[in-house]
Design an enzyme around this catalytic site. Sequence first.
Site, PDB file in Angstrom:
ATOM      1  N   GLY B  71     -19.805  55.677  -5.534  1.00 19.40           N
ATOM      2  CA  GLY B  71     -19.714  57.102  -5.817  1.00 19.40           C
ATOM      3  C   GLY B  71     -20.610  57.543  -6.965  1.00 19.40           C
ATOM      4  N   THR B  72     -20.670  56.744  -8.010  1.00 22.76           N
ATOM      5  CA  THR B  72     -21.496  57.118  -9.165  1.00 22.76           C
ATOM      6  C   THR B  72     -22.957  57.246  -8.753  1.00 22.76           C
ATOM      7  OG1 THR B  72     -20.006  56.197 -10.820  1.00 22.76           O
ATOM      8  CG2 THR B  72     -22.333  56.304 -11.425  1.00 22.76           C
ATOM      9  N   GLN B 168     -12.252  61.275  -4.419  1.00 20.95           N
ATOM     10  CA  GLN B 168     -10.788  61.203  -4.401  1.00 20.95           C
ATOM     11  C   GLN B 168     -10.195  61.908  -3.191  1.00 20.95           C
ATOM     12  OE1 GLN B 168      -9.035  59.340  -6.349  1.00 20.95           O
ATOM     13  NE2 GLN B 168     -10.505  58.903  -7.982  1.00 20.95           N
ATOM     14  N   SER B 188     -16.856  57.309  -1.901  1.00 20.80           N
ATOM     15  CA  SER B 188     -16.829  55.978  -2.504  1.00 20.80           C
ATOM     16  C   SER B 188     -16.021  55.065  -1.597  1.00 20.80           C
ATOM     17  CB  SER B 188     -16.185  56.057  -3.884  1.00 20.80           C
ATOM     18  OG  SER B 188     -15.672  54.796  -4.255  1.00 20.80           O
ATOM     19  N   HIS B 190     -14.450  52.121  -2.157  1.00 21.90           N
ATOM     20  CA  HIS B 190     -13.191  51.522  -2.605  1.00 21.90           C
ATOM     21  C   HIS B 190     -12.109  52.549  -2.852  1.00 21.90           C
ATOM     22  CE1 HIS B 190     -13.176  52.043  -7.128  1.00 21.90           C
ATOM     23  NE2 HIS B 190     -14.420  52.376  -6.871  1.00 21.90           N
ATOM     24  N   CYS B 313     -12.816  54.180 -16.662  1.00 24.89           N
ATOM     25  CA  CYS B 313     -14.250  53.994 -16.831  1.00 24.89           C
ATOM     26  C   CYS B 313     -14.551  53.021 -17.938  1.00 24.89           C
ATOM     27  CB  CYS B 313     -14.933  55.336 -16.980  1.00 24.89           C
ATOM     28  SG  CYS B 313     -14.920  56.189 -15.389  1.00 24.89           S
TER      29      CYS B 313
END
Lengths: 401, 375
Positions: B71-72, B168, B188, B190, B313
């Site tokens: 995702g990042t 999310q 994302s 995971h 994080c």
Amino acid sequence: MTAANAPRRPIYLDHQATTPTDPRVTEAMLPWFREKFGNPASPHAYGAEAEKAVETARAEIAALIGAEPREIVFTSGATEANNLAIKGAVRFKGAPASRVVTFATEHKCVLESVEALRREGAEVSVLPVERDGLVDLARLAEAIGLRTVLVSVMAANNEIGVVQPVAEIGALCRSRGVLFHTDAAQAAGKVPIDVGEMGIDLLSISGHKLYGPMGVGALYVRRRPRVRLEPLFSGGGQERGFRSGTLPTPLCVALGVAVRIAREGMDEEGARLRGLRDRLHAAIRAQLPDVVLNGDAERRLPGNLNLSFPGVDARDLIPALGDIAVSSGSACTAASVEPSYVLRALGVDDRLAAASIRFGLGRWTSAAEIDYAAEQVVRTVVRLRAAGTGATGFDRRVETS
Amino acid sequence: MDRAIYLDHNATQPVRPAAAAAAAEAMAEVGNPSSVHRFGRLARRRVEQARERVATLVGAVPAAVVFTSGGTEANTLALYGFPGRRILVGATEHDSILNAAPDATRIQVGPDGVIDLTALDRALAAEPGPALVSIQAANNETGVIQPIVEIAGLVHRYGALLHTDAVQAAARLPFDLRTLRADLLTLSGHKLGGPMGAGALVLREGLDLRPWLRGGGQERGLRAGTENVPGIAGLGAAAELAALDRPGMGEVERLREELEERILDAVPSASILGKDAPRLPNTCCVAMPGVSSETQVMALDLAGIAISAGSACSSGKVRRSHVLVAMGVAAEIAESAIRISLGTDSRPEHIDRFVEGWAAIFARSGGERRRTAAR
């Protein structure tokens, strides 16, 4: 296995493109999918368990190259590690005031990274290599100027397997006060590397090239003297800010195990592969004396053989080999109609470059497979030559594509 | 280790069995998807099948799915890839958005955590020209859902593009790029029940971006690097399940309601943050006045309950949440907030254990008496 046993087919001889994941690696990785699934950054037992496993893996990677665990940054692979090292180091100093030196046979992602820096105002030198694929140290010394921030030279080439004199390059860079990055995607775990002895400041590793999983790699970043990088992306601040994003515990664990297996078996496996590789070369050369070896004969990865078959087009030869999987060069550019830029950089003419095949031997390659492959290659080359295909070499394909 | 109760599904969650199996199956084979031989072609097929599954989940065409390491990276690619200069982001976005565009105009949210549409309108009107707006579909800390359809309408009226970070939301809400009318969307692996190390940026058909990582030319030249075949295969399997799974979220939501009722019973002075807005069915962000987030997280961890103080994080560091600050939550409340995030594997007895452990912390802190004294 005896030589009389027929090998299992198809035979995979493309280990420079990717390696199978060692079953021991897979086994170590799977529990981290469902049982121990925590996010290493989470402040609870699940997180602590994951973090501990990631740190164990980090220590394994450090041990492979003589580094400290704190000097290892996990990435998504070698492409990202190379981008982070090259762009990160130069951008930190300011691209417009910097000079970067690299060589024409580097991996595409290295060449693209320096190209990106050129667009940002950096001065870029892409130096030629010698006929044998090796870098000329005198030429490199000459190219390093006052504003040079970084020299990037791969430890071993992905197409021709040539292993560069990394320690000499490191010493030169050190004496001139410039950073030395080496793309060790192909070399790590195959040939000994020591970042201290070799004067390496930044080093890239790929998981799936050393029997670990795809989707993970690492960048070594020297701490003493400290190498500073501008991150490629930021966010949660993981990896000391060098690389944000959730640390993929299963992949990190798996990379650690893969690295440990590679380190422990390196000498023995290197000798075995070298023996098989030389056997393949000898068997082909005995029947086809005009084959040309691309790249230095001695200073190369134990499992790599790159041969040109005059009068044959690799794009006819590869499919005709049927159940033997080889490639004509880097997997990234395998579908391209251009002959290998690496071979061109060695001064190999287009026709011979278009006639080249890369054989990549690996951990499960057997003597029976090699004997079968040699036979099959010889037979196919003879047949194609008799049929006259490829007589016009590369040019013919350009016209028809 | 005796397994603790896991109530931190927004940080990560167990890989779904089918996704783990898909990844394991891919790991048992060798092949670089860019290789032209049969090993390569098989790997390519796995990647393309996953691409179709991800596209189906979000109502996109397969060609518009760009696989990333997570995702990042997908968020970074979205913002970096936008060829224009003007970027506007929500004030409660994930750090990967805020840090990718530090100079972006920040759009404030109301006390309920929802984007202030008037403020967005004003900001878009203030400066004409192409712009990219990035607003998350649902917040990772509070679960607050943004009105993406309305936001998209507004953004498109100004000829701007809308990116939404659906990391999310994707597993928990019905999600379709066509009805939402977002132009770019981040997923994302995971957080969807797939493995860590894979994610995707999904583009509206026909949209073009500036390449992010160049090299081997993978992912239409936008993102170089050998594809993470097992991770992508796992993401594909998880995407297929996620679509089927969302009905299960009704049960999760009932559990969350029960949790919140019992929280307020146990500690009447507790405040549930973002409660006035539509929220993800699984997320509860609650503040226990007078007890720091860190104290609560540590005490619950010792009691065998895994929750967090916000986003997972930079190595568990507990800072005051920028999300809660943006919502105008008072400092003493923000510093005492924790996040409980449920999953489909959460059970009523997990709620019992949590409430018991949490109420005990409150009792130890001096309960209502201390809180009153502190005022």
